[in-house]
Design a protein around this motif. Structure first.
Motif, mmCIF file in Angstrom:
data_model
loop_
_atom_site.group_PDB
_atom_site.id
_atom_site.type_symbol
_atom_site.label_atom_id
_atom_site.label_comp_id
_atom_site.label_asym_id
_atom_site.label_seq_id
_atom_site.Cartn_x
_atom_site.Cartn_y
_atom_site.Cartn_z
ATOM 1 N N TRP A 1 1.112 -1.376 -0.168
ATOM 2 C CA TRP A 1 -0.057 -0.173 0.358
ATOM 3 C C TRP A 1 0.316 1.195 0.166
ATOM 4 O O TRP A 1 0.713 2.254 -0.797
ATOM 5 C CB TRP A 1 -1.026 -0.051 1.359
ATOM 6 N N GLU A 2 2.406 1.251 0.276
ATOM 7 C CA GLU A 2 2.891 2.637 0.408
ATOM 8 C C GLU A 2 3.536 2.650 -0.468
ATOM 9 O O GLU A 2 4.244 3.980 -0.759
ATOM 10 C CB GLU A 2 3.494 2.457 2.162
ATOM 11 N N SER A 3 3.355 2.218 -1.204
ATOM 12 C CA SER A 3 4.585 2.332 -2.415
ATOM 13 C C SER A 3 3.815 3.086 -3.451
ATOM 14 O O SER A 3 2.113 3.138 -3.089
ATOM 15 C CB SER A 3 4.696 0.870 -3.311
ATOM 16 N N SER A 4 4.252 4.120 -4.364
ATOM 17 C CA SER A 4 2.783 4.410 -5.173
ATOM 18 C C SER A 4 2.004 4.035 -6.201
ATOM 19 O O SER A 4 1.371 4.261 -6.247
ATOM 20 C CB SER A 4 4.012 6.362 -5.904
ATOM 21 N N VAL A 5 2.749 3.262 -6.393
ATOM 22 C CA VAL A 5 1.575 2.282 -8.772
ATOM 23 C C VAL A 5 1.369 1.087 -7.261
ATOM 24 O O VAL A 5 2.016 -0.525 -6.456
ATOM 25 C CB VAL A 5 2.508 1.601 -9.214
#
Ligand code: 6PG
Length: 466
Positions: free
Chosen positions: A462-466
């Protein structure tokens, strides 16, 4: 003379059951370490446990009527030296079902059948005909059946309100859920009373008439009937109800229902709200202090209503109470179904509804429809979807919402009524926001989630942008 049954414990319930057995010509003898019986009490009282045991025909049948908890173990220990293989011991108190299972196991080693029997109806029920919910060692049922059926309440169609519930602690479990529904029923009535009394300014005398009138319709029940009588009672020219401290006590059966509901995975928010309302009521000193803090809130003022609107509110309240009550019974029966699977009891829900039609505290006209629903569809997962109830809930839902909205606007707490409405809304929702909950769980704990568009178990970074 030998007696067919002995009663150990001659408190209010034991004494009354003794009179009931005596009236039904069943030879009965009692014992109590400190008996408090009138000189004209017609049931003989033995001088010791030993005398009680030796006065009984064998194999013996002994009904223990002692307070739940350690007193039951102590009573068993006192009887044990005088019991023999084949004897039947019945616990007629409000024991916790797991305790009943433990006691049954222990006594079985000595060949003694242990029956945990739910007894409902208070003193007058015990005297005139209680609702009886026995369970435990099935072999015992054939022997005690005629006794149990003869002292039980009779439903309007003449059927005795007693039936074998199942093995182990099934009888005490069913009685526990009965009490959970009892708590809910009482709380729902109290909330409607509060809305009409504190909120809309109806006097106790007016409300006594309203409840008496409701008792002639679909709300007909013992608890509505006694509410009307309570509201009429005066003491020294004052309504007695206004002199009673607003702190509700409890002996624990409602709390056990809530606790066990979590174990079997049963959502019973109305019953939980009723238990919590009693706990909240007991915080009297804190409530009095908080009332000072929020004195200027201004939302809990009494409604000043024109006469037509007052009458309309009464009509809405009747419908809201009925709908909320149906929901609380639905929760209780759904819990019984889950427990039946969990503990392998094979509970007969239609039979349970029939046993509750007379004698017990939650007896109500409504139970005829409940038993009809489960007779029509024994596998019905929830009463709400039976056509008899779904149609009547739909017809009342607008009134139900208006009553809850009115209470919210006035600042009158309706924990149980609003829990019933919310349960109805949640149960009938094909889609709930649990997808968001699952996403949050996966976000902070990598707990994974399932999807609506693909099979399998998924995790997102979830914390990665994609
Ligand atoms: C009954 C009652 C009875 C009693 C309970 C509830 O069915 O006859 O449920 O068993 O009133 O003890 O009591 P509390 O309200 O004190 O928990």
């Amino acid at each position: 003379m030998t007696y067919k049954i002995g009663i150990l414990g001659l408190g209010v319930m034991g004494r009354s059951l003794g009179l009931n057995l005596h009236r039904n010509r069943i030879p009965v003898i009692g014992f109590d370490p400190a008996p408090k019986v009138d000189a004209d009490y017609p049931v003989p009282v033995s001088a010791s446990v030993r005398d009680l045991a030796s006065a009984l025909e064998t194999p013996r049948v002994i009904l223990m009527m002692v307070p739940a908890g350690e007193a039951v173990d102590a009573a068993i220990d006192s009887l044990k030296p005088y019991l023999q293989k084949g004897d039947i011991l019945i616990d007629g108190g409000n024991s916790f079902f797991a305790d009943t299972e433990r006691r049954a196991k222990r006594l079985k080693e000595d060949g003694i059948s242990f029956v945990g029997m739910g007894v409902s109806g208070g003193e007058s029920g015990a005297l005139l005909g209680p609702s009886l919910m026995p369970g435990g060692g099935e072999a015992a049922w054939a022997r005690i059946r005629p006794i149990v059926l003869s002292i039980a309440a009779k439903a309007p169609d003449g059927e005795p309100c007693a039936a074998w519930m199942g093995s182990g602690g099934a009888g005490h479990y069913v009685k526990m859920v009965h009490n959970g529904i009892e708590y809910a029923d009482m709380q729902l009535i109290a909330e409607i009373y509060d809305l009409l009394h504190r909120g809309a300014g109806f006097s106790n005398a007016e409300l006594a008439e309203i409840f008496a009138e409701w008792n002639k319709g679909e709300l007909q029940s013992y608890l509505i009937e006694i509410t009307a009588q309570i509201l009429r009672r005066k003491e020294g020219g004052v309504d007695l109800v206004d002199l009673i401290l607003d702190e509700a006590a409890q002996k624990g059966t409602g709390k056990w229902t809530s606790q066990n509901a979590f174990d079997v995975g049963a959502p019973i928010p109305t019953i939980n709200a009723a238990v919590e309302s009693r706990i909240l009521s007991s915080l009297k000193a804190e409530r009095v202090a908080a009332a000072q803090v929020f004195n200027g809130l201004g939302t809990d003022a009494r409604m000043v209503l024109p006469d037509t609107r007052r009458q309309e509110l009464v009509h809405l309240a009747e419908q809201a109470l009925y709908a909320s009550k149906v929901v609380s019974y639905a929760q209780g029966f759904a819990m019984l179904r889950l427990a039946s699977t969990e503990y392998d009891w094979g509970l007969d829900l239609a039979a349970i509804a029939r046993v509750w039609r007379a004698g017990c505290i939650i007896r109500a006209e409504l139970l005829e429809s409940v038993s009809a629903a489960f007779t029509r569809q024994p596998a019905l997962p929830n009463l709400l979807t039976d056509s008899a109830f779904s149609v009547s809930l739909l017809a009342r839902q607008a009134a139900w919402r208006e009553v809850v909205q009115t209470a919210v606007g006035l600042g009158i707490p309706m924990l149980a009524t609003s829990a019933s409405l919310a349960y109805f809304d949640a149960y009938r929702s094909a889609v709930l926001p649990a997808n968001l909950t699952q996403a949050q769980r996966d976000y902070f704990g990598a707990h994974t989630y399932r999807r609506v568009d693909r099979e399998g178990s998924f995790h997102t970074h979830w914390e990665s942008s994609v």
